[in-house]
Design an enzyme around this catalytic site. Structure first.
Site, mmCIF file in Angstrom:
data_model
loop_
_atom_site.group_PDB
_atom_site.id
_atom_site.type_symbol
_atom_site.label_atom_id
_atom_site.label_comp_id
_atom_site.label_asym_id
_atom_site.label_seq_id
_atom_site.Cartn_x
_atom_site.Cartn_y
_atom_site.Cartn_z
ATOM 1 N N GLY A 122 -26.443 -4.241 -14.716
ATOM 2 C CA GLY A 122 -25.146 -3.770 -15.190
ATOM 3 C C GLY A 122 -24.711 -4.425 -16.479
ATOM 4 N N GLU A 137 -26.376 -2.482 -19.139
ATOM 5 C CA GLU A 137 -25.717 -1.175 -19.198
ATOM 6 C C GLU A 137 -24.362 -1.270 -19.879
ATOM 7 O OE1 GLU A 137 -27.291 1.174 -15.308
ATOM 8 O OE2 GLU A 137 -26.409 -0.802 -14.942
#
Length: 257
Positions: free
Chosen positions: A108, A111
């Protein structure tokens, strides 16, 4: 507003948002997600802010999503709760966001960095999508944005093996804009943000929208969109001021109109 998992500093025309869960290497959990979304909502309506720097610590930008938070969740939990869906609002933020990444940007964290408009990486940065090692895959845009940034072959390898890439490889692959010595990273990011914030915010927003459109349409339609937006800029006061200042050999005084 007081935050528990991030800090927000306003410095002239820029904002500096810092992930602040040091014991968890800035792992992304529900609280951090909500606070980031709230902070960027405030930045969006603050007319004084023209650009934001998003950063973490020297050790980790963000080491991934919080596994302990996710471990016990069921399909219905994540579906009904739209786990990490709030990040879509950050990806759609109309003002430029610069990711200043040092240390780990994994899962994450990688991302989140890719949601920003460009990434400045410290020479200590490491990027990766290791979710496959947990029996899942990237779920905050990793399979889509990483492929667009670095191509199918590298993205497939990274997502299927969990391999990390260092800052030098990330720059060669087009994932990051520049690699900077770790001690100079934040200063360089702030300089870039201040330069952007000093431009016409109207032109900046329209340019960001047009570049992002290139990922969502054909080349011919993208060029038509670009041309329409370019023409529209001639209806702005900042276009008149910018060109007049150039002819008069002075610095422009943009009014963001």
């Amino acid at each position: 507003m007081a935050y528990e998992t991030i800090t927000v500093e306003k410095r002239g025309g820029i904002a500096i948002v810092t992930l602040n869960r040091p014991k968890a290497l800035n792992a992304l959990n529900d609280e951090l997600t909500a606070e980031l979304v709230a902070a960027f909502a405030d930045i969006e309506v603050d007319e004084e802010i023209g650009c934001t720097v998003l950063t973490g610590s020297e050790k980790a930008f963000a080491a991934g999503a919080d596994i302990k938070m996710m471990q016990s969740k069921s399909y219905m939990d994540v579906y009904k709760g739209d786990l990490f869906g709030g990040f879509d609002r950050i990806a759609a933020h109309p003002k430029p966001i610069i990711a200043a990444v040092a240390g780990y940007a994994l899962g994450g964290g990688c991302e989140l960095a890719m949601m920003c408009d460009f990434i400045l990486a410290a020479d200590t940065a490491k990027f990766g999508q290791p979710e496959i090692q947990l029996g899942v895959m990237p779920g905050i845009g990793g399979t889509q944005r990483l492929t667009r940034f670095i191509g199918k072959s590298k993205a497939m390898e990274m997502c299927l093996t969990g391999r990390m890439m260092d800052a030098a490889e990330a720059e060669r692959s087009g994932l990051v804009s520049r690699v900077i010595p770790a001690g100079e990273l934040l200063d360089e990011a702030i300089k870039a943000a201040e330069k952007i914030a000093g431009m016409s915010q109207t032109a900046v927003a329209m340019t960001k929208e047009t570049i992002n459109r290139s990922y969502e349409t054909t080349l011919a339609e993208g060029i038509r969109f670009e041309r329409r937006v370019f023409f529209a800029m001639f209806a702005t006061e900042d276009q008149k001021e910018g060109m007049e200042a150039f002819v008069e050999k002075r610095s422009p005084r943009f009014r963001n109109r």
